[in-house]
Design a protein around this motif. Structure first.
Motif, PDB file in Angstrom:
ATOM      1  N   TRP A  46       0.787  -1.010   0.145  1.00 52.95           N
ATOM      2  CA  TRP A  46       0.060   0.055   0.081  1.00 52.95           C
ATOM      3  C   TRP A  46       0.980   1.220   0.107  1.00 52.95           C
ATOM      4  CZ3 TRP A  46      -4.020  -1.649   4.231  1.00 52.95           C
ATOM      5  CH2 TRP A  46      -4.811  -2.475   3.820  1.00 52.95           C
ATOM      6  N   ARG A  47       2.216   1.317   0.869  1.00 47.63           N
ATOM      7  CA  ARG A  47       2.803   2.573   0.873  1.00 47.63           C
ATOM      8  C   ARG A  47       3.504   2.613  -0.724  1.00 47.63           C
ATOM      9  NH1 ARG A  47       5.849   1.035   6.353  1.00 47.63           N
ATOM     10  NH2 ARG A  47       5.292  -1.193   5.462  1.00 47.63           N
ATOM     11  N   TRP A  48       3.964   1.571  -1.031  1.00 50.54           N
ATOM     12  CA  TRP A  48       4.473   1.699  -2.593  1.00 50.54           C
ATOM     13  C   TRP A  48       3.304   2.123  -3.513  1.00 50.54           C
ATOM     14  CZ3 TRP A  48       8.796   2.441  -4.810  1.00 50.54           C
ATOM     15  CH2 TRP A  48      10.067   1.831  -4.050  1.00 50.54           C
ATOM     16  N   GLN A  49       2.158   1.982  -3.477  1.00 54.48           N
ATOM     17  CA  GLN A  49       1.270   2.426  -4.255  1.00 54.48           C
ATOM     18  C   GLN A  49       0.900   3.838  -4.063  1.00 54.48           C
ATOM     19  OE1 GLN A  49      -0.169   0.378  -6.769  1.00 54.48           O
ATOM     20  NE2 GLN A  49      -1.060   2.136  -7.405  1.00 54.48           N
ATOM     21  N   ILE A  50       0.827   4.220  -2.990  1.00 52.94           N
ATOM     22  CA  ILE A  50       0.703   5.521  -2.504  1.00 52.94           C
ATOM     23  C   ILE A  50       1.822   6.374  -3.101  1.00 52.94           C
ATOM     24  CG2 ILE A  50       0.410   7.182  -0.833  1.00 52.94           C
ATOM     25  CD1 ILE A  50      -1.243   5.284   0.840  1.00 52.94           C
ATOM     26  N   ALA A  51       3.093   5.883  -2.861  1.00 55.09           N
ATOM     27  CA  ALA A  51       4.303   6.558  -3.323  1.00 55.09           C
ATOM     28  C   ALA A  51       4.147   6.656  -4.994  1.00 55.09           C
ATOM     29  CB  ALA A  51       5.550   5.649  -2.790  1.00 55.09           C
ATOM     30  N   MET A  52       3.897   5.884  -5.403  1.00 58.87           N
ATOM     31  CA  MET A  52       4.067   5.937  -6.939  1.00 58.87           C
ATOM     32  C   MET A  52       2.829   6.744  -7.479  1.00 58.87           C
ATOM     33  SD  MET A  52       6.276   4.009  -7.767  1.00 58.87           S
ATOM     34  CE  MET A  52       6.237   3.676  -9.352  1.00 58.87           C
ATOM     35  N   ASN A  53       1.827   6.832  -6.675  1.00 54.13           N
ATOM     36  CA  ASN A  53       0.737   7.704  -7.170  1.00 54.13           C
ATOM     37  C   ASN A  53       0.666   9.173  -6.724  1.00 54.13           C
ATOM     38  OD1 ASN A  53      -0.771   5.743  -8.666  1.00 54.13           O
ATOM     39  ND2 ASN A  53      -1.788   5.113  -6.881  1.00 54.13           N
ATOM     40  N   VAL A  54       1.641   9.464  -5.905  1.00 62.03           N
ATOM     41  CA  VAL A  54       2.071  10.938  -5.459  1.00 62.03           C
ATOM     42  C   VAL A  54       2.471  11.800  -6.554  1.00 62.03           C
ATOM     43  CG1 VAL A  54       3.528  12.253  -4.221  1.00 62.03           C
ATOM     44  CG2 VAL A  54       2.684  10.378  -3.067  1.00 62.03           C
ATOM     45  N   PRO A  55       2.947  11.662  -7.730  1.00 61.88           N
ATOM     46  CA  PRO A  55       3.339  12.293  -8.772  1.00 61.88           C
ATOM     47  C   PRO A  55       1.842  12.737  -9.473  1.00 61.88           C
ATOM     48  CG  PRO A  55       5.111  10.716  -8.866  1.00 61.88           C
ATOM     49  CD  PRO A  55       4.000  10.476  -7.946  1.00 61.88           C
ATOM     50  N   TYR A  56       0.960  11.768  -9.707  1.00 61.85           N
ATOM     51  CA  TYR A  56      -0.216  11.824 -10.438  1.00 61.85           C
ATOM     52  C   TYR A  56      -1.213  12.871  -9.447  1.00 61.85           C
ATOM     53  CZ  TYR A  56       1.481   8.487 -13.324  1.00 61.85           C
ATOM     54  OH  TYR A  56       2.320   7.607 -14.185  1.00 61.85           O
ATOM     55  N   LEU A  57      -1.142  12.732  -8.125  1.00 61.75           N
ATOM     56  CA  LEU A  57      -1.739  13.396  -7.137  1.00 61.75           C
ATOM     57  C   LEU A  57      -1.418  14.855  -7.558  1.00 61.75           C
ATOM     58  CD1 LEU A  57      -3.931  14.010  -4.917  1.00 61.75           C
ATOM     59  CD2 LEU A  57      -1.981  13.397  -3.439  1.00 61.75           C
ATOM     60  N   ALA A  58       0.027  15.300  -7.380  1.00 65.37           N
ATOM     61  CA  ALA A  58       0.595  16.660  -7.465  1.00 65.37           C
ATOM     62  C   ALA A  58       0.200  17.263  -9.021  1.00 65.37           C
ATOM     63  CB  ALA A  58       2.062  16.552  -7.552  1.00 65.37           C
ATOM     64  N   ILE A  59       0.180  16.408  -9.942  1.00 68.85           N
ATOM     65  CA  ILE A  59      -0.408  17.128 -11.169  1.00 68.85           C
ATOM     66  C   ILE A  59      -1.762  17.569 -11.165  1.00 68.85           C
ATOM     67  CG2 ILE A  59      -0.903  15.994 -13.510  1.00 68.85           C
ATOM     68  CD1 ILE A  59       1.761  14.800 -13.575  1.00 68.85           C
ATOM     69  N   PHE A  60      -2.507  16.492 -10.572  1.00 68.10           N
ATOM     70  CA  PHE A  60      -4.200  16.614 -10.452  1.00 68.10           C
ATOM     71  C   PHE A  60      -4.151  18.030  -9.512  1.00 68.10           C
ATOM     72  CE2 PHE A  60      -8.037  16.273  -7.829  1.00 68.10           C
ATOM     73  CZ  PHE A  60      -8.799  16.077  -8.936  1.00 68.10           C
TER      74      PHE A  60
END
Length: 97
Positions: A46-60
């Protein structure tokens, strides 16, 4: 109209917590050890999944809060289309024609 149930949400959550505590207390030390390892693997993923999605959250978030992002995109598209000959059917797909 919603019907009022006999259980409030708080008591329901308390019952779930008590049930989990009873199940945990019923486990042997070896089972607890394996359960902790399994939970560690799950939460690690889960932590890896969140870490991998952080750039997309920043772009959003930037997309929502900074309108200049869209102006830059349109300027970039205008620059590209003025320098490269794009066929009419492709530019209609992109929305430039």
């Amino acid at each position: 109209m919603q019907s009022q149930g006999g259980l409030s949400e708080k008591t329901f959550l308390e019952r779930i917590k008590q049930h989990a505590e009873r199940n945990w207390a019923g486990l042997t030390d070896r089972q607890r050890k394996y359960a902790k390892k399994a939970w560690g693997v799950i939460t690690y993923k889960w932590r890896w999944q969140i870490a991998m999605n952080v750039p997309y959250l920043a772009i959003f978030l930037l997309d929502r809060t900074i309108p200049a992002v869209h102006q830059f995109d349109m300027a970039l598209l205008a620059t590209i289309t003025s320098r490269l000959p794009i066929p009419a059917f492709v530019s209609s797909w992109i929305g430039l024609a």
